[in-house]
Design an enzyme around this catalytic site. Structure first.
Site: not given
Length: 361
Positions: A35, A53, A96, A114, A193, A32-33
């Site tokens: 994109r 990271s 998160h 999310k 997800d 997701i990072a």
């Protein structure tokens, strides 16, 4: 009751390229990072100044691919960087809460991928910390930032559906092999997800339920394989929500009222069409936009930049209370189905909701 419209409203979403420029740091180097950064770099003037990271080598490789000047081997280092205005948390779900704590404690505005957290108490802690620190914070549930959903929002706000009686929403994808979603230690299964999309949509339309039923089926990998839930609100409106990783499903959404029905073709949570059909038949109205999939992630980044530039601590498109509310309902679904996440904080997940809905397993 408003008359059936002659045309659907146009989206009011401002151009992403016009959002004020902020310096972004990214925690995490996963799917997701990749994109998010690609979309934001393509469609906005936002600047990515740092990535972090737990694997410093991976951070450097990622930074090199995306033209990001600084790479860190710890999240704390990035959060302390002077050239970062806002942090995007793109780690696995189980990290998160910790990453949001690191970012907010360091005084950084924060956008958390999310779901905002594993459960409602964790999400409430993030919201509380952001408020105490006077910092912007939001859940990066990109669906609610899309132009498609601004059209949906205007239709619902105008009341043209009449009394809302039914919400239907599903999200199913077929997963095999070693995908992260099949790993129990990373809170795998479809709920966080995939299920976040239909459940958040249903709750945004119906509100938190006063009665809830839920059913689940395990997956051979040791995670939940699919879950279905039936919600009822205080007005008698019903919602049916389903998510699975066994199969590809239509991934559509419908809101049916006494005067009209709103339909979102699949995948409903991405850019696409909106269809409004009068009750009893008649000529439907439609809104369409290019199906750009995750290339539309830039809309959420632009909204964050606009809010921070205007001094707002939350976005009205996805307030933190809404994020906590969705997780409260998800927590109750999990309780009914006997589903738990690794290392999640204990406590009564419905403690902040009064009253708890009547439930049936």
């Amino acid at each position: 009751m408003p008359a059936f419209p002659t045309a659907l409203p146009a989206p009011r979403t401002p151009a992403s390229m016009e959002a004020p420029v902020l310096r972004w740091g990214v925690l995490g180097t996963g799917w997701i990072a990749e994109r998010f950064i690609a979309s934001v770099q393509r469609h906005t003037r936002q600047s990515f100044t740092a990535v972090a990271s737990r694997d410093g080598t991976r951070a450097k490789e990622f930074a090199g691919r995306h033209g990001i000047p600084h790479a860190y081997g710890s999240y704390e280092e990035l959060a302390a960087a002077a050239d970062v205005d806002v942090v995007y948390v793109a780690t696995e779900h189980t990290a998160h809460l910790d990453c949001a704590r690191i970012s907010l404690t360091a005084g950084k505005h924060t956008l958390v991928e999310k779901p905002l957290a594993l459960n409602a108490p964790q999400a409430a802690e993030i919201a509380r910390l952001a408020t105490e620190r006077g910092l912007f914070c939001a859940e990066a549930l990109w669906t609610f930032f899309l132009p498609r959903f601004d059209v949906v929002r205007q239709i619902l706000d105008a009341g043209v559906l009449g009394g809302i009686r039914t919400v239907l929403a599903d999200h199913g994808e077929h997963f095999t092999g070693g995908h992260r979603i099949l790993r129990p230690n990373l809170a795998g299964g479809p709920l966080l997800d995939l299920g976040t999309y239909p459940l958040s949509f249903a709750v945004s339309v119906l509100g938190e339920p006063v009665e809830l039923q839920a059913f689940a089926q395990p997956h051979p990998a040791g995670v939940n394989g699919q879950t279905a839930a039936l919600l009822r609100n205080a007005d008698g409106g019903q919602g049916i929500v389903h998510t699975t990783l066994f199969s590809d499903t239509p991934t559509t959404a419908t809101v049916a009222g006494t005067h009209a029905t709103l339909s979102l073709s699949g995948p409903f949570y991405q850019p696409g069409e909106v269809l409004l059909t009068p009750a009893g038949g008649g000529k439907p109205l439609s809104y369409g936009e290019a199906r750009t999939a995750h290339d539309a992630l830039h809309f959420e980044a632009a909204e964050v930049a606009r809010c921070i530039g205007a001094g707002r601590l939350q976005t009205p498109l996805r307030p933190l209370d809404d994020s906590v509310s969705t997780l409260r309902v998800m927590d109750e679904i999990r309780r009914l189905c006997g589903l738990t996440w690794p290392d999640e904080d204990s406590g009564t997940v419905w403690a902040e909701a009064a009253p708890r809905p009547r439930t049936t397993a």
